[in-house]
Write a protein that holds these residues in place. Sequence first.
Motif, short mmCIF file in Angstrom:
data_model
loop_
_atom_site.label_atom_id
_atom_site.label_comp_id
_atom_site.label_asym_id
_atom_site.label_seq_id
_atom_site.Cartn_x
_atom_site.Cartn_y
_atom_site.Cartn_z
N ILE A 2 7.21 -2.13 -0.96
CA ILE A 2 5.22 -1.36 -0.53
C ILE A 2 4.83 -3.08 -1.19
CG2 ILE A 2 5.54 -0.76 -2.60
CD1 ILE A 2 3.62 0.93 -1.92
N GLN A 3 3.67 -3.18 -0.21
CA GLN A 3 2.50 -4.32 -0.94
C GLN A 3 1.64 -3.68 -1.56
OE1 GLN A 3 3.50 -7.39 -0.37
NE2 GLN A 3 5.95 -6.19 0.74
N VAL A 4 0.93 -3.77 -2.88
CA VAL A 4 0.17 -3.72 -3.48
C VAL A 4 -1.25 -4.70 -3.36
CG1 VAL A 4 -1.29 -2.62 -5.94
CG2 VAL A 4 1.67 -2.23 -4.87
N GLU A 5 -2.12 -4.65 -3.25
CA GLU A 5 -3.05 -6.04 -2.95
C GLU A 5 -4.33 -5.57 -4.09
OE1 GLU A 5 -1.82 -7.64 1.67
OE2 GLU A 5 -4.31 -6.43 1.65
N CYS A 23 -7.65 -1.46 -5.63
CA CYS A 23 -5.82 -1.54 -5.26
C CYS A 23 -5.45 -0.92 -3.91
CB CYS A 23 -5.48 -0.73 -5.81
SG CYS A 23 -3.43 -0.87 -6.23
N PHE A 25 -2.23 -0.21 -1.20
CA PHE A 25 -1.38 -0.06 -0.65
C PHE A 25 -0.21 0.51 0.62
CE2 PHE A 25 -1.35 4.86 -2.15
CZ PHE A 25 -2.01 4.31 -2.52
N SER A 26 0.60 -0.25 0.70
CA SER A 26 0.86 0.04 1.97
C SER A 26 1.57 1.31 2.49
CB SER A 26 1.36 -1.72 2.50
OG SER A 26 3.02 -1.84 1.85
N ASP A 27 1.90 1.99 1.81
CA ASP A 27 2.86 3.01 1.84
C ASP A 27 2.82 4.48 0.69
OD1 ASP A 27 6.99 2.89 2.97
OD2 ASP A 27 4.79 5.03 3.24
N ILE A 99 6.15 -0.71 -8.96
CA ILE A 99 5.52 -2.00 -8.60
C ILE A 99 4.18 -2.85 -8.86
CG2 ILE A 99 5.67 -3.48 -6.44
CD1 ILE A 99 8.22 -2.39 -7.12
N GLY A 101 0.42 -5.32 -8.64
CA GLY A 101 -0.81 -5.98 -8.23
C GLY A 101 -0.28 -6.68 -8.65
N GLN B 45 7.12 -9.34 -11.58
CA GLN B 45 7.29 -9.07 -10.72
C GLN B 45 9.12 -8.64 -11.95
OE1 GLN B 45 9.71 -12.70 -10.76
NE2 GLN B 45 9.91 -11.85 -8.06
#
Lengths: 110, 112
Positions: A2-5, A23, A25-27, A99, A101, B45
């Motif tokens: 997953i991407q968090v921008e 924020c 998020f991709s999923d 996760i 950003g 991370q």
Amino acid sequence: GIQVEQSPPDLILQEGANSTLRCNFSDSVNNLQWFHQNPWGQLINLFYIPSGTKQNGRLSATTVATERYSLLYISSSQTTDSGVYFCAVEPSTGGFKTIFGAGTRLFVKA
Amino acid sequence: SQTIHQWPATLVQPVGSPLSLECTVEGTSNPNLYWYRQAAGRGLQLLFYSVGIGQISSEVPQNLSASRPQDRQFILSSKKLLLSDSGFYLCAWSRGDGPEAFFGQGTRLTVV
């Protein structure tokens, strides 16, 4: 994964101004949290908000899970609001992982 | 109420030396435990997470390892530190049946 921008990456406000942090998020996610990291590095829980809207004083947050975004609103900003704001998600298919950003760095000028 | 303790707060270690950072949680049982690293000016991370004693999942290949010898104890270790291991290390916990994560105070590690 997953991407968090988060956007914007940096924000400078005059004390008393309002702001909106975003924020994306991709999923799909099970959970979403907003944190404030103070200048000493401590991560402070602001909101646990997988969906809907919550308010706590001058801060409020809205998550629209179906559209995969969350917003953090800061009203009447104060110098103590300065720091980094993180959005963190637990992916639906990730299994117990939170996760983060990259954060929005906020500086409020007196 | 639940609390999380992480120590030391700051640490300066020479390259090639070993590392041991400890994190303990009080007031809950069978928590999920996490180690994160934050490089200067960047996001967090995820390094390791654990859902039970002896169960460790690694997220990224690196010079570090983690262990969970007791239910509420999580240890981050290295046999030989590298300069690139410098950073701010944060331990976190969440309930086994709940999603919200809570963080310790962090350890600022400088490898010289």
